[in-house]
Design a protein around this motif. Structure first.
Motif, PDB file in Angstrom:
ATOM      1  N   TYR A   1       0.842  -1.204   0.000  1.00 10.04           N
ATOM      2  CA  TYR A   1       0.000   0.000   0.000  1.00 10.04           C
ATOM      3  C   TYR A   1       0.881   1.260   0.000  1.00 10.04           C
ATOM      4  CZ  TYR A   1      -3.816   3.127   1.412  1.00 10.04           C
ATOM      5  OH  TYR A   1      -4.737   4.146   1.460  1.00 10.04           O
ATOM      6  N   ILE A   2       1.902   1.249   0.868  1.00  7.52           N
ATOM      7  CA  ILE A   2       2.803   2.413   0.971  1.00  7.52           C
ATOM      8  C   ILE A   2       3.561   2.607  -0.349  1.00  7.52           C
ATOM      9  CG2 ILE A   2       4.870   3.311   2.131  1.00  7.52           C
ATOM     10  CD1 ILE A   2       3.969   1.671   4.639  1.00  7.52           C
ATOM     11  N   GLN A   3       4.095   1.507  -0.868  1.00  5.74           N
ATOM     12  CA  GLN A   3       4.873   1.602  -2.120  1.00  5.74           C
ATOM     13  C   GLN A   3       4.016   2.184  -3.239  1.00  5.74           C
ATOM     14  OE1 GLN A   3       6.214  -2.505  -2.215  1.00  5.74           O
ATOM     15  NE2 GLN A   3       8.339  -1.898  -1.885  1.00  5.74           N
ATOM     16  N   ASP A   4       2.762   1.756  -3.284  1.00 11.13           N
ATOM     17  CA  ASP A   4       1.851   2.212  -4.318  1.00 11.13           C
ATOM     18  C   ASP A   4       1.581   3.720  -4.188  1.00 11.13           C
ATOM     19  OD1 ASP A   4       0.046   1.495  -6.436  1.00 11.13           O
ATOM     20  OD2 ASP A   4      -1.570   2.041  -5.030  1.00 11.13           O
ATOM     21  N   LYS A   5       1.329   4.168  -2.942  1.00  8.02           N
ATOM     22  CA  LYS A   5       1.025   5.604  -2.724  1.00  8.02           C
ATOM     23  C   LYS A   5       2.231   6.476  -3.057  1.00  8.02           C
ATOM     24  CE  LYS A   5      -3.176   5.356  -1.176  1.00  8.02           C
ATOM     25  NZ  LYS A   5      -4.279   5.766  -1.986  1.00  8.02           N
ATOM     26  N   VAL A   6       3.419   6.039  -2.624  1.00  8.32           N
ATOM     27  CA  VAL A   6       4.631   6.846  -2.864  1.00  8.32           C
ATOM     28  C   VAL A   6       4.955   6.884  -4.365  1.00  8.32           C
ATOM     29  CG1 VAL A   6       7.139   6.968  -2.447  1.00  8.32           C
ATOM     30  CG2 VAL A   6       5.574   6.543  -0.534  1.00  8.32           C
TER      31      VAL A   6
ATOM     32  N   LYS B   1       2.771   6.684  -6.786  1.00  6.56           N
ATOM     33  CA  LYS B   1       1.786   7.542  -7.472  1.00  6.56           C
ATOM     34  C   LYS B   1       2.087   9.010  -7.233  1.00  6.56           C
ATOM     35  CE  LYS B   1      -2.073   4.511  -8.242  1.00  6.56           C
ATOM     36  NZ  LYS B   1      -2.712   3.527  -7.383  1.00  6.56           N
ATOM     37  N   LYS B   2       2.462   9.357  -5.992  1.00  6.30           N
ATOM     38  CA  LYS B   2       2.653  10.774  -5.670  1.00  6.30           C
ATOM     39  C   LYS B   2       4.015  11.310  -6.140  1.00  6.30           C
ATOM     40  CE  LYS B   2       2.066  13.950  -1.765  1.00  6.30           C
ATOM     41  NZ  LYS B   2       0.940  14.788  -2.063  1.00  6.30           N
ATOM     42  N   PHE B   3       5.069  10.508  -5.979  1.00  8.59           N
ATOM     43  CA  PHE B   3       6.420  11.016  -6.269  1.00  8.59           C
ATOM     44  C   PHE B   3       7.136  10.303  -7.418  1.00  8.59           C
ATOM     45  CE2 PHE B   3       5.737  11.855  -1.694  1.00  8.59           C
ATOM     46  CZ  PHE B   3       5.901  13.237  -1.688  1.00  8.59           C
ATOM     47  N   ASN B   4       6.503   9.270  -7.966  1.00  9.28           N
ATOM     48  CA  ASN B   4       7.147   8.425  -8.983  1.00  9.28           C
ATOM     49  C   ASN B   4       8.491   7.859  -8.493  1.00  9.28           C
ATOM     50  OD1 ASN B   4       7.159   7.098 -11.417  1.00  9.28           O
ATOM     51  ND2 ASN B   4       8.313   8.711 -12.455  1.00  9.28           N
ATOM     52  N   ILE B   5       8.513   7.464  -7.223  1.00 11.08           N
ATOM     53  CA  ILE B   5       9.724   6.867  -6.640  1.00 11.08           C
ATOM     54  C   ILE B   5       9.380   5.460  -6.155  1.00 11.08           C
ATOM     55  CG2 ILE B   5      11.309   6.962  -4.653  1.00 11.08           C
ATOM     56  CD1 ILE B   5      11.206  10.007  -4.866  1.00 11.08           C
ATOM     57  N   ASP B   6      10.274   4.505  -6.490  1.00 10.79           N
ATOM     58  CA  ASP B   6      10.080   3.121  -6.005  1.00 10.79           C
ATOM     59  C   ASP B   6      10.809   2.941  -4.688  1.00 10.79           C
ATOM     60  OD1 ASP B   6       8.688   1.866  -8.292  1.00 10.79           O
ATOM     61  OD2 ASP B   6      10.523   2.425  -9.381  1.00 10.79           O
ATOM     62  N   LEU B   7      10.056   2.628  -3.647  1.00 14.33           N
ATOM     63  CA  LEU B   7      10.696   2.368  -2.353  1.00 14.33           C
ATOM     64  C   LEU B   7      11.144   0.916  -2.305  1.00 14.33           C
ATOM     65  CD1 LEU B   7       8.474   4.193   0.311  1.00 14.33           C
ATOM     66  CD2 LEU B   7      10.672   4.926  -0.647  1.00 14.33           C
ATOM     67  N   GLU B   8      12.412   0.744  -1.951  1.00  6.52           N
ATOM     68  CA  GLU B   8      12.998  -0.596  -1.892  1.00  6.52           C
ATOM     69  C   GLU B   8      13.049  -1.057  -0.442  1.00  6.52           C
ATOM     70  OE1 GLU B   8      17.356  -2.263  -2.814  1.00  6.52           O
ATOM     71  OE2 GLU B   8      16.781  -0.540  -4.036  1.00  6.52           O
ATOM     72  N   LEU B   9      12.741  -2.335  -0.205  1.00  2.00           N
ATOM     73  CA  LEU B   9      12.744  -2.833   1.176  1.00  2.00           C
ATOM     74  C   LEU B   9      14.138  -2.775   1.791  1.00  2.00           C
ATOM     75  CD1 LEU B   9      10.499  -6.028   1.378  1.00  2.00           C
ATOM     76  CD2 LEU B   9      10.057  -3.752   2.293  1.00  2.00           C
TER      77      LEU B   9
END
Ligand code: FAD
Ligand code: EPU
Length: 292
Positions: free
Chosen positions: A272-277, A279-287
């Motif tokens: 959910y967090i990865q999806d929101k970030v 969409k808003k910033f076009n940044i992929d959060l890596e675990l």
């Protein structure tokens, strides 16, 4: 099955790993073994190979999310006294990988050895810290490494020089091995200076991080040039929960086990967090944490 009956160390079967992770989450492992010494460790590797069991090395479980389905295989914890030795060698320490970082810091304070203060407040063992290259914005443990003694998964013991080891951001080439001991270079300083530095780091943590509920620390790595916590916060996700897992109100890059969370809850919240970030910033959060 009696595969491990000839060991001197402790062998448990069908063990709930939620008891061994700081997240307090995780299903059962087929085996959880605490080898008594190196000979035991070699036997575990040999028997596991013969019986096609996968081996997982666990420290304090402070950077892990273990799935609800648990682990098919053998979880090894280097938790006997053999893996908790420490001694001074000139201005360096030789320390075994099963030692908790807090014990190493106590030893450093007592002996006036400086250089590891930034580790204050990081839970975990020396082995886990070296595998993850644990650290803060100030420093990472890899910078202090002179030499590491490891065992490969065939049971051979080797000594690696710092030039043979690659340390990255929360990553190291040591993960391929079982880390046994390390020689860390330090400097002589007064106990007072060392304690003051430790207190400074502890205070920053108390002020900024979520320490009340079970967690695994920061969930995501900071993307280059950004803070994951700030990005998640800017998406308005603090307090967002799925099942028993919740985005910490204090630090948005911490997911807490608020109320009997399952690994599934945490994984859904991560998605959910990865999806929101994204969409808003076009940044992929890596675990940053490891999922077992
Ligand atoms: P585990 O979580 O048990 O294992 C992590 C990895 O290390 C696994 O791949 C495991 O197989 C491997 N490993 C463990 N022992 C060995 C060994 N002997 N040989 C080979 N591989 C091994 N981390 C930071 O870097 N900086 C922080 O500021 C920080 N703050 C935190 C705050 C909190 C409240 C919490 C809960 C965690 C925090 N962490 C932080 C994450 C974690 O504490 C570190 O990554 C720590 O070094 C993990 O050590 P561990 O012994 O718990 O390893
Ligand atoms: N911020 C927010 N909202 C939040 C959280 C943070 O706006 O909810 C902002 C802060 O105000 C600050 C910036 O983000 O301006 C950075 O925050 P912080 O100082 O807390 O550091 P961080 O980058 O989030 C990193 C490490 C921590 C380490 C600290 C201290 C990563 C992923 N995290 O956190 O490591 O303890 O620096 O040096 O690299 C860990 O690895 O598990 C961990 C906790």
């Amino acid at each position: 099955m009696n595969w491990f009956s000839n060991l001197k160390g402790r062998v448990k079967t069908e063990v709930l790993l939620s008891r061994y992770t700081t997240f307090k989450i995780g299903g059962k492992a087929d085996f959880l073994i605490e080898p008594f010494d190196l000979e035991d460790l070699k036997k575990i590797l040999k028997k596991s190979k013969e019986n096609k069991l996968k081996v997982f090395i666990m420290g304090q479980g402070s950077n892990l999310l273990v799935r609800d389905e648990g682990i098919n295989g053998v979880v090894v914890r280097l938790n006997s006294d053999y893996f908790k030795k420490i001694k001074i060698l000139d201005d360096c320490i030789w320390a075994s990988s099963g030692l908790n970082l807090s014990k190493i810091l106590q030893f450093c304070i007592k002996n006036g050895l400086s250089g590891l203060e930034f580790l204050a407040g990081i839970p975990g063992t020396l082995g886990g810290a070296l595998a993850m290259n644990a650290g803060t914005k100030e420093a990472s443990i890899g910078e202090r490494v002179k030499e590491v003694k490891v065992m490969d998964y065939n049971g051979n013991v080797k000594r690696l020089n710092c030039d043979d080891i690659k340390f990255g951001y929360r990553d190291s080439s040591l993960k391929r091995f079982i880390i046994l001991e390390a020689l860390l270079k330090l400097e002589r300083k007064s106990k007072k200076d060392i304690l003051n530095k430790i207190k400074h780091f502890q205070k920053y943590r108390r002020l900024t991080q979520e320490l009340l509920y079970p967690s695994a620390g920061c969930i995501f790595k900071n993307p280059p040039g950004f803070s994951a916590g700030e990005l998640i916060d800017a998406c308005g996700l603090k307090g967002k929960s799925i099942g028993g897992a919740e985005v910490s109100l204090k630090h948005a890059n911490f997911i807490i086990n608020r109320n009997h969370a399952s690994a599934k809850d945490v994984l859904e919240l991560i998605d959910y967090i990865q999806d929101k970030v994204k969409k808003k910033f076009n940044i992929d959060l890596e675990l940053e944490i490891e999922v077992w």
